[in-house]
Design a protein around this motif. Structure first.
Motif, PDB file in Angstrom:
ATOM      1  N   MET A   1       1.051  -1.310  -0.017  1.00 56.69           N
ATOM      2  CA  MET A   1      -0.521   0.129  -0.171  1.00 56.69           C
ATOM      3  C   MET A   1       0.919   0.999   0.145  1.00 56.69           C
ATOM      4  O   MET A   1       2.256   0.694   0.108  1.00 56.69           O
ATOM      5  CB  MET A   1      -0.890   0.067   1.414  1.00 56.69           C
TER       6      MET A   1
ATOM      7  N   TYR B   1       0.390   5.587   1.291  1.00 56.71           N
ATOM      8  CA  TYR B   1      -0.313   6.122   2.021  1.00 56.71           C
ATOM      9  C   TYR B   1       0.223   8.182   1.975  1.00 56.71           C
ATOM     10  O   TYR B   1       1.229   8.238   1.838  1.00 56.71           O
ATOM     11  CB  TYR B   1      -0.580   6.019   3.143  1.00 56.71           C
TER      12      TYR B   1
ATOM     13  N   GLN C   1       0.008  11.127   3.084  1.00 53.85           N
ATOM     14  CA  GLN C   1       0.184  12.072   4.704  1.00 53.85           C
ATOM     15  C   GLN C   1       0.353  13.520   5.247  1.00 53.85           C
ATOM     16  O   GLN C   1       0.823  13.498   4.711  1.00 53.85           O
ATOM     17  CB  GLN C   1       0.461  10.996   6.387  1.00 53.85           C
TER      18      GLN C   1
ATOM     19  N   LYS D   1      -2.373  15.260  10.362  1.00 54.40           N
ATOM     20  CA  LYS D   1      -3.489  14.564   9.491  1.00 54.40           C
ATOM     21  C   LYS D   1      -3.376  13.043  10.024  1.00 54.40           C
ATOM     22  O   LYS D   1      -2.102  12.588   9.787  1.00 54.40           O
ATOM     23  CB  LYS D   1      -3.690  14.873   8.398  1.00 54.40           C
ATOM     24  N   GLY D   2      -3.874  12.465   9.897  1.00 54.65           N
ATOM     25  CA  GLY D   2      -4.278  10.950  10.192  1.00 54.65           C
ATOM     26  C   GLY D   2      -3.586  10.248   8.423  1.00 54.65           C
ATOM     27  O   GLY D   2      -4.027  10.707   7.448  1.00 54.65           O
ATOM     28  N   PRO D   3      -2.861   8.768   7.953  1.00 55.68           N
ATOM     29  CA  PRO D   3      -2.927   8.824   6.798  1.00 55.68           C
ATOM     30  C   PRO D   3      -3.741   7.839   6.009  1.00 55.68           C
ATOM     31  O   PRO D   3      -5.053   7.601   6.497  1.00 55.68           O
ATOM     32  CB  PRO D   3      -1.744   7.013   7.181  1.00 55.68           C
TER      33      PRO D   3
ATOM     34  N   LEU E   1      -5.333   6.378   2.362  1.00 57.02           N
ATOM     35  CA  LEU E   1      -4.417   5.530   1.738  1.00 57.02           C
ATOM     36  C   LEU E   1      -4.905   5.679   0.204  1.00 57.02           C
ATOM     37  O   LEU E   1      -6.106   6.320  -0.326  1.00 57.02           O
ATOM     38  CB  LEU E   1      -5.668   3.802   1.600  1.00 57.02           C
TER      39      LEU E   1
ATOM     40  N   TYR F   1      -3.091   0.506  -3.279  1.00 60.50           N
ATOM     41  CA  TYR F   1      -3.144  -0.886  -2.669  1.00 60.50           C
ATOM     42  C   TYR F   1      -3.184  -2.299  -3.411  1.00 60.50           C
ATOM     43  O   TYR F   1      -4.234  -2.112  -4.863  1.00 60.50           O
ATOM     44  CB  TYR F   1      -4.563  -1.448  -2.291  1.00 60.50           C
TER      45      TYR F   1
ATOM     46  N   LEU G   1       3.903   7.640   2.810  1.00 58.77           N
ATOM     47  CA  LEU G   1       4.345   6.306   2.941  1.00 58.77           C
ATOM     48  C   LEU G   1       3.801   5.108   2.881  1.00 58.77           C
ATOM     49  O   LEU G   1       2.496   4.618   2.225  1.00 58.77           O
ATOM     50  CB  LEU G   1       3.311   6.355   4.696  1.00 58.77           C
TER      51      LEU G   1
ATOM     52  N   LEU H   1       0.114  -3.876   9.445  1.00 64.47           N
ATOM     53  CA  LEU H   1       0.379  -3.141   8.586  1.00 64.47           C
ATOM     54  C   LEU H   1       1.961  -2.744   9.085  1.00 64.47           C
ATOM     55  O   LEU H   1       2.021  -2.348  10.324  1.00 64.47           O
ATOM     56  CB  LEU H   1      -0.022  -1.723   8.025  1.00 64.47           C
TER      57      LEU H   1
END
Lengths: 117, 112
Positions: free
Chosen positions: B34, B36, B38, B42-44, B46, B49, B88, B100
């Motif tokens: 995957m 990501y 970011q 903030k959060g990662p 997606l 994939y 990421l 993960l």
């Protein structure tokens, strides 16, 4: 809610204090994860719940770290006797899949920023 | 040595450039890959994939996986200032309960 919600967003703790970080997963999501992200690093796995069962806690760095999810929904990550090296962002993630959720079904919250002074 | 290695950069490119981001890994048990994005504080989120080796394209983004070399890439075409973020890479073993394994992230800046 629409996404994973975490509180508090920012927390400053004095060294030695206990802290509690809360995660509200997406409604109906059975899987819940906690990750720790230090400054300039990628997230590191801490623990995993399926409903109320903690199936993997191998990433918890010490016995000062404790997580629970008593009713299979909201989760709390507790850190006792905080130390400076605990300063990090604590990310919660959830998935609607049970055992072995695929990577494309895991959604992250914005994190709780912990600074220990 | 970490299981997933990623150059942290920073990487700075002009708008419209093609961006190449890479990760290497050591564990042949990784099956899911995957990327990501970011944004700051903030959060990662997606982006891409993929399962096993091969290419996957989604708009301006292309993900490549070469399991024989244990090497994955993300290409961003026609990069935009809004692409400025940390990228990421993440991987998952087939047997683990959704855990993960992340690279440390590459910080990208696209300047107008």
């Amino acid at each position: 809610g629409a996404g994973v919600s975490q509180s508090p967003r920012y927390k400053v703790a004095k060294r030695g204090q206990d802290v509690a970080l809360r995660c509200d997963p997406i409604s109906g999501h059975v899987s819940l994860f906690w990750y720790q992200q230090a400054l300039g690093q990628g997230p590191e796995f801490l623990t995993y719940f399926q409903n109320e069962a903690q199936l993997d806690k191998s990433g918890l760095p010490s016995d000062r770290f404790f997580a629970e999810r008593p009713e299979g929904s909201v989760s709390t990550l507790k850190i006792q006797r905080t130390q400076q090296e605990d300063s990090a962002v604590y990310l919660c993630a959830s998935s609607d899949r049970g055992l072995n959720p695929s990577g494309n079904t895991i959604y992250f919250g914005e994190g709780s920023w912990l600074t220990v002074v | 040595q970490k299981e997933v290695e990623q150059d942290p950069g920073p990487l700075s490119v002009p708008e419209g450039a093609i961006v190449s981001l890479n990760c290497t890994y050591s564990n042949s048990a990784f099956q899911y890959f995957m990327w990501y994005r970011q944004y700051s504080r903030k959060g990662p989120e997606l982006l891409m994939y993929t399962y096993s080796s091969g290419n996957k394209e989604d708009g301006r983004f292309t993900a490549q996986v070469d399991k024989s070399s244990k090497y994955i890439s993300l290409f961003i075409r026609d990069s935009q200032p809004s692409d400025s973020a940390t990228y990421l890479c993440a991987m998952k073993r087939g047997s683990t309960l959704g855990r993960l394994y992340f690279g440390r992230g590459t910080q990208l800046t696209v300047w107008p």
